[in-house]
Design a protein around this motif. Structure first.
Motif, PDB file in Angstrom:
ATOM      1  N   ILE A   1      46.053  56.502 -14.529  1.00 43.25           N
ATOM      2  CA  ILE A   1      45.867  55.199 -15.176  1.00 43.25           C
ATOM      3  C   ILE A   1      45.075  55.349 -16.472  1.00 43.25           C
ATOM      4  N   LEU A   2      44.016  56.144 -16.434  1.00 35.73           N
ATOM      5  CA  LEU A   2      43.206  56.360 -17.639  1.00 35.73           C
ATOM      6  C   LEU A   2      44.027  57.040 -18.727  1.00 35.73           C
ATOM      7  N   PHE A   3      44.840  58.002 -18.341  1.00 35.89           N
ATOM      8  CA  PHE A   3      45.671  58.709 -19.315  1.00 35.89           C
ATOM      9  C   PHE A   3      46.717  57.775 -19.924  1.00 35.89           C
ATOM     10  N   ASN A   4      47.390  57.001 -19.088  1.00 31.48           N
ATOM     11  CA  ASN A   4      48.414  56.087 -19.596  1.00 31.48           C
ATOM     12  C   ASN A   4      47.824  55.038 -20.524  1.00 31.48           C
ATOM     13  N   GLY A   5      46.575  54.631 -20.241  1.00 27.30           N
ATOM     14  CA  GLY A   5      45.934  53.627 -21.081  1.00 27.30           C
ATOM     15  C   GLY A   5      45.301  54.189 -22.342  1.00 27.30           C
TER      16      GLY A   5
ATOM     17  N   MET B   1      45.438  64.396 -18.306  1.00 27.37           N
ATOM     18  CA  MET B   1      45.063  64.132 -16.922  1.00 27.37           C
ATOM     19  C   MET B   1      44.293  65.310 -16.351  1.00 27.37           C
ATOM     20  N   GLY B   2      43.101  65.035 -15.818  1.00 26.28           N
ATOM     21  CA  GLY B   2      42.363  66.073 -15.128  1.00 26.28           C
ATOM     22  C   GLY B   2      42.911  66.287 -13.730  1.00 26.28           C
ATOM     23  N   ARG B   3      42.499  67.379 -13.101  1.00 30.23           N
ATOM     24  CA  ARG B   3      42.970  67.703 -11.759  1.00 30.23           C
ATOM     25  C   ARG B   3      41.770  67.932 -10.838  1.00 30.23           C
ATOM     26  N   VAL B   4      41.878  67.390  -9.636  1.00 28.14           N
ATOM     27  CA  VAL B   4      40.781  67.505  -8.667  1.00 28.14           C
ATOM     28  C   VAL B   4      40.481  68.960  -8.366  1.00 28.14           C
ATOM     29  N   GLU B   5      41.542  69.764  -8.160  1.00 26.16           N
ATOM     30  CA  GLU B   5      41.331  71.161  -7.783  1.00 26.16           C
ATOM     31  C   GLU B   5      40.672  71.978  -8.893  1.00 26.16           C
ATOM     32  N   ASN B   6      40.780  71.510 -10.131  1.00 29.99           N
ATOM     33  CA  ASN B   6      40.149  72.219 -11.252  1.00 29.99           C
ATOM     34  C   ASN B   6      38.781  71.655 -11.610  1.00 29.99           C
ATOM     35  N   GLY B   7      38.394  70.559 -10.953  1.00 26.01           N
ATOM     36  CA  GLY B   7      37.099  69.955 -11.250  1.00 26.01           C
ATOM     37  C   GLY B   7      37.038  69.304 -12.617  1.00 26.01           C
ATOM     38  N   THR B   8      38.178  68.793 -13.102  1.00 30.58           N
ATOM     39  CA  THR B   8      38.228  68.259 -14.466  1.00 30.58           C
ATOM     40  C   THR B   8      38.508  66.762 -14.517  1.00 30.58           C
ATOM     41  N   THR B   9      38.360  66.048 -13.395  1.00 33.32           N
ATOM     42  CA  THR B   9      38.652  64.614 -13.413  1.00 33.32           C
ATOM     43  C   THR B   9      37.471  63.818 -13.960  1.00 33.32           C
ATOM     44  N   VAL B  10      37.768  62.634 -14.441  1.00 27.87           N
ATOM     45  CA  VAL B  10      36.725  61.741 -14.951  1.00 27.87           C
ATOM     46  C   VAL B  10      35.824  61.271 -13.820  1.00 27.87           C
ATOM     47  N   SER B  11      36.408  60.966 -12.669  1.00 22.46           N
ATOM     48  CA  SER B  11      35.653  60.361 -11.567  1.00 22.46           C
ATOM     49  C   SER B  11      34.746  61.345 -10.852  1.00 22.46           C
ATOM     50  N   ASP B  12      35.252  62.522 -10.537  1.00 24.18           N
ATOM     51  CA  ASP B  12      34.482  63.493  -9.760  1.00 24.18           C
ATOM     52  C   ASP B  12      33.777  64.467 -10.698  1.00 24.18           C
ATOM     53  N   PHE B  13      32.606  64.050 -11.192  1.00 25.06           N
ATOM     54  CA  PHE B  13      31.877  64.888 -12.143  1.00 25.06           C
ATOM     55  C   PHE B  13      30.618  65.503 -11.562  1.00 25.06           C
ATOM     56  N   ASP B  14      30.191  65.029 -10.397  1.00 25.25           N
ATOM     57  CA  ASP B  14      29.014  65.609  -9.755  1.00 25.25           C
ATOM     58  C   ASP B  14      29.344  67.026  -9.281  1.00 25.25           C
TER      59      ASP B  14
ATOM     60  N   LEU C   1      30.951  56.512  -5.585  1.00 29.99           N
ATOM     61  CA  LEU C   1      31.895  55.726  -6.385  1.00 29.99           C
ATOM     62  C   LEU C   1      31.685  56.044  -7.859  1.00 29.99           C
ATOM     63  N   SER C   2      32.742  55.958  -8.606  1.00 30.59           N
ATOM     64  CA  SER C   2      32.680  56.262 -10.034  1.00 30.59           C
ATOM     65  C   SER C   2      33.348  55.137 -10.803  1.00 30.59           C
ATOM     66  N   LEU C   3      32.743  54.788 -11.913  1.00 33.47           N
ATOM     67  CA  LEU C   3      33.235  53.686 -12.743  1.00 33.47           C
ATOM     68  C   LEU C   3      33.890  54.238 -14.002  1.00 33.47           C
ATOM     69  N   SER C   4      35.020  53.665 -14.372  1.00 33.54           N
ATOM     70  CA  SER C   4      35.689  54.021 -15.628  1.00 33.54           C
ATOM     71  C   SER C   4      36.518  52.819 -16.070  1.00 33.54           C
ATOM     72  N   TYR C   5      37.086  52.905 -17.253  1.00 34.36           N
ATOM     73  CA  TYR C   5      37.897  51.775 -17.722  1.00 34.36           C
ATOM     74  C   TYR C   5      38.926  52.245 -18.731  1.00 34.36           C
ATOM     75  N   THR C   6      39.941  51.441 -18.885  1.00 30.77           N
ATOM     76  CA  THR C   6      40.927  51.628 -19.940  1.00 30.77           C
ATOM     77  C   THR C   6      41.484  50.260 -20.294  1.00 30.77           C
ATOM     78  N   GLU C   7      42.362  50.201 -21.278  1.00 30.98           N
ATOM     79  CA  GLU C   7      43.011  48.951 -21.668  1.00 30.98           C
ATOM     80  C   GLU C   7      44.515  49.096 -21.527  1.00 30.98           C
ATOM     81  N   TRP C   8      45.140  48.024 -21.091  1.00 24.09           N
ATOM     82  CA  TRP C   8      46.587  48.046 -20.895  1.00 24.09           C
ATOM     83  C   TRP C   8      47.137  46.660 -21.187  1.00 24.09           C
ATOM     84  N   LYS C   9      47.992  46.601 -22.188  1.00 25.23           N
ATOM     85  CA  LYS C   9      48.629  45.343 -22.573  1.00 25.23           C
ATOM     86  C   LYS C   9      47.601  44.241 -22.854  1.00 25.23           C
ATOM     87  N   GLY C  10      46.545  44.613 -23.563  1.00 26.45           N
ATOM     88  CA  GLY C  10      45.525  43.646 -23.953  1.00 26.45           C
ATOM     89  C   GLY C  10      44.557  43.276 -22.852  1.00 26.45           C
TER      90      GLY C  10
END
Length: 699
Positions: A48-52, A58-71, A83-92
């Protein structure tokens, strides 16, 4: 440029700070992404973040490169733990995404997400069943009255079973499930999707979904699904229901309107499908989120206590006096305390002073941030309906209300699950105790399901959590964040000793080394009683002078913590001083105290001493299918069933069992019930322990 400080897990955007000015509650969707652990919630967030356009890849969980799992611990375990917070915009529309852990031990994160979100996206695996995590997530969303969409993920897998999963959902959540998509399959791979509400078909391409004519082999299924959706739409609107009865059908526009009303009232749960990993079906999902999920402005008024009038009022998502609530606290040794919050009314601005109506403290808002995982984007303000973060508030924590000082209100606290597993905490290295417990107390600030308590009976400090993984994560966080090593050990059991019959004993303390000697002599009776301890004297004729009687009592009291069987504290004993003797010169308080201790030792041994063990009262809530396993396990734990009663589709088992048999019961119950069972434990009473327990303690 990113401004990074060594070791700081947060990164602040200093030259491209964004503002929420112009973003209104009408074009915000606050979405919690929930479901079973390992079914792709974090990967879906990435897509969703990438599409927006919020990320470049896109990061991958197995590589430890996602936006959400940074700890560091999340990267090491390849799973979300906070829990992890992030945001993007889609169609206004601004999509605030809350990626929520699905593992059982981090259930409190779900409760925090429910307070921040306006709707939920439940991610379910395409395995032909409803997993425990998905089932619990849907039930909790319904309980919290959160509109939701189910996204069946993993349609790229060889064994994907979309129709089987839909049937399982329909069986479990009768009259609520409304599939709005049909996957287009080539072999075992999903290559496109048909939308029954719009009547359109799409093929997945590298550039996104491309509209295509509806394949002929799918037309009948599409028509059947649309007819079903018309009935569902009519059931959620009286006007549409009348039109449906008169005309026998609804237009697409009316059907969409009725479905949206059903979603809003939580009578309808739409189902979609795709592959988060392959980013297929995700854009279609984002379109439906924008179209069907409620706007932040549509949120029902939140109840709050008006501090001035002491009346409950409804807080609408609109302009007005500020009213915000902290839904998550993160503690970092470099940044300090970071409070994630939702603005429920008004506007929160940097530099303003607000009132914390829970701690009654005035807090000055420094910098405000939008959050993308570990990245913090500075903004001048946060408007009603938006989510963000503020750093370094000294007297504010999770659940606290921040509001305008002249219009004080207080939101309900966030309910958190109580700990079910306790371990004794010790510093690994001598001299580091202060560092260990200071760090653990800081971690307890950010995780409200983790507590530290002092056991008054054993003197141990206990760490309480929701499971073994939870406590292990806490221990590793302590090392990573605060450089302190702790050991978690099996806690001691607070056994007790008592007597079963009355016995008399004599204690004589006599010491003569030349000069002033020591002499104390008392005759005592020890007998069972209901109180923890009782002392009495029946001395006649002055055989023990009055001034020495308190010393006798003191001698007994000081021996109570050390019983004669295994050294455990003694309870339910009455000690009666009925005779003795004294010496005019050599008697003293110290001598009579020593004599009483000797009498205690002899009297306890002669009064049939027994070991007592603490019993716990259990309230266990499990599905009917697991009752037999639970009852059998309780029998093995020397448990007794007090009663059973039905609660909706569950069975409540009330039982008692020895505390020593329940130290890891949380893990065992979870395994027996596939994670569906829950229990609470409270102290019941002390009861005589079997001889085998005493023998094991003496080994």
């Amino acid at each position: 440029m990113y401004n990074e400080s060594g070791g700081n897990k947060f990164r602040t955007l200093t030259d491209k700070g964004k503002t929420t000015m112009g973003t209104t509650a009408n074009n915000i969707r606050n979405i919690a992404i929930v479901g079973h652990s390992g079914e792709g919630k974090t990967t879906l967030t990435e897509a969703i973040l990438f599409n927006g356009g919020a990320t470049e890849r896109m990061g991958r969980v197995e590589n430890g490169t996602t936006v959400s799992d940074f700890d560091a611990e999340e990267i090491a375990r390849k799973m979300s733990i906070s829990l992890s917070l992030s945001y993007t915009e889609w169609k206004g529309v601004k999509l605030n995404l809350i990626d929520v852990p699905g593992f059982y031990d981090f259930e409190s994160e779900f409760d925090e997400a429910m307070r921040a979100s306006g709707a939920a996206l439940v991610v379910a695996g395409a395995n032909g069943t409803v997993t425990v995590g998905a089932e619990k997530a849907i039930n909790l969303c319904l309980r919290h009255k959160k509109p939701l969409i189910v996204f069946i993920n993993g349609m790229d897998k060889d064994n994907a079973d979309y129709y089987g999963t839909v049937r399982a959902l329909e069986e479990r959540f009768k009259n609520k499930i409304a599939p709005i998509q049909i996957p287009v399959m080539e072999g075992n791979k999903m290559t496109g999707v048909l939308n029954a509400l719009t009547g359109k078909a799409y093929r997945f391409t590298n550039a996104g979904p491309e509209e295509i004519p509806v394949p002929s082999e799918y037309r009948r299924d599409l028509e059947t699904m649309f007819l079903t959706l018309q009935e569902t739409a009519a059931e959620n609107d009286d006007v549409l229901l009348e039109k449906y009865f008169e005309d026998g059908a609804l237009s697409r526009e009316d059907t969409i309107h009725g479905i949206r009303k059903g979603i809003f009232s939580i009578n309808v749960i739409p189902v979609m499908a795709g592959s988060a990993l392959q980013n297929k079906g995700v854009i279609n999902l984002m379109n439906e989120i924008v179209k069907y999920m409620p706007e932040a402005a549509e949120r029902q008024a939140l109840p709050a206590l008006d501090i001035k009038t002491q009346k409950v009022v409804g807080i609408n998502c609109e302009e007005g006096p500020l009213a915000a609530q902290v839904f998550k606290t993160a503690v970092d040794p470099f940044v300090g305390k970071m409070n994630y919050l939702r603005v429920n009314r008004g506007t929160l601005k940097a530099g303003m002073t607000v009132k914390n109506t829970v701690t009654d403290a005035d807090e000055r808002i420094g910098s405000l941030y939008l959050v993308k995982g570990k990245k913090l984007e500075s903004v001048p303000e946060l408007g009603a309906g938006d989510l963000g973060a503020v750093a370094k508030l000294s007297d504010t924590g999770t659940g606290d209300t921040l509001c305008a000082p002249d219009c004080p209100v207080r939101f309900d606290p966030i309910p958190f699950p109580k700990p079910v597993l306790y371990m004794a905490v010790y510093a690994s290295a001598r001299g580091t105790e202060d560092k260990v417990f200071a760090g653990l107390n800081r971690l307890a600030e950010e995780d409200k399901s983790f507590i530290l308590v002092k056991d008054p009976d054993t003197g141990e400090t206990l760490a309480g959590g929701l499971g073994e993984v939870h406590l292990e994560v806490i221990r590793k966080k302590l090392k990573a964040k605060f450089g302190a090593d702790a050991e978690f050990k099996t806690p001691k059991i607070a056994y007790r000793e008592t007597i079963r019959k009355s016995a008399t004993a004599e204690g004589k303390y006599k010491k003569q080394n030349g000069g002033h000697g020591q002499y104390g002599h008392c005759k005592m009776r020890f007998e069972p009683c209901e109180k923890d301890f009782e002392f009495a004297e029946e001395v006649v004729g002055g055989s023990v002078p009055k001034q020495y009687i308190p010393a006798v009592e003191k001698g007994i009291v000081e021996r109570l913590p050390h019983g004669v069987l295994a050294g455990y504290p003694v309870i339910r004993v009455k000690a009666v001083l009925f005779d003795g003797s004294y010496h005019d010169v050599d008697s003293s308080e110290a001598a009579f105290k020593a004599a009483a201790e000797l009498a205690f030792e002899e009297g306890m041994k002669n009064a049939s001493p027994v070991l007592l063990e603490p019993l716990s009262r259990l309230r266990i809530l499990v599905p009917e299918a697991f009752v037999g396993d639970v009852l059998g396990d309780l029998n093995k734990r020397r448990g007794r069933i007090i009663g059973m009663e039905a609660q909706d589709e569950l069975q409540l088992i009330i039982a008692e069992a020895p505390k020593a048999e329940l130290l890891t019961y949380a893990t065992a119950l979870r395994a027996m019930t596939q994670g569906r069972g829950k229990f609470t434990e409270t102290f019941a009473r002390y009861e005589e322990a079997p001889a085998t327990v005493l023998q094991s303690l003496k080994k």
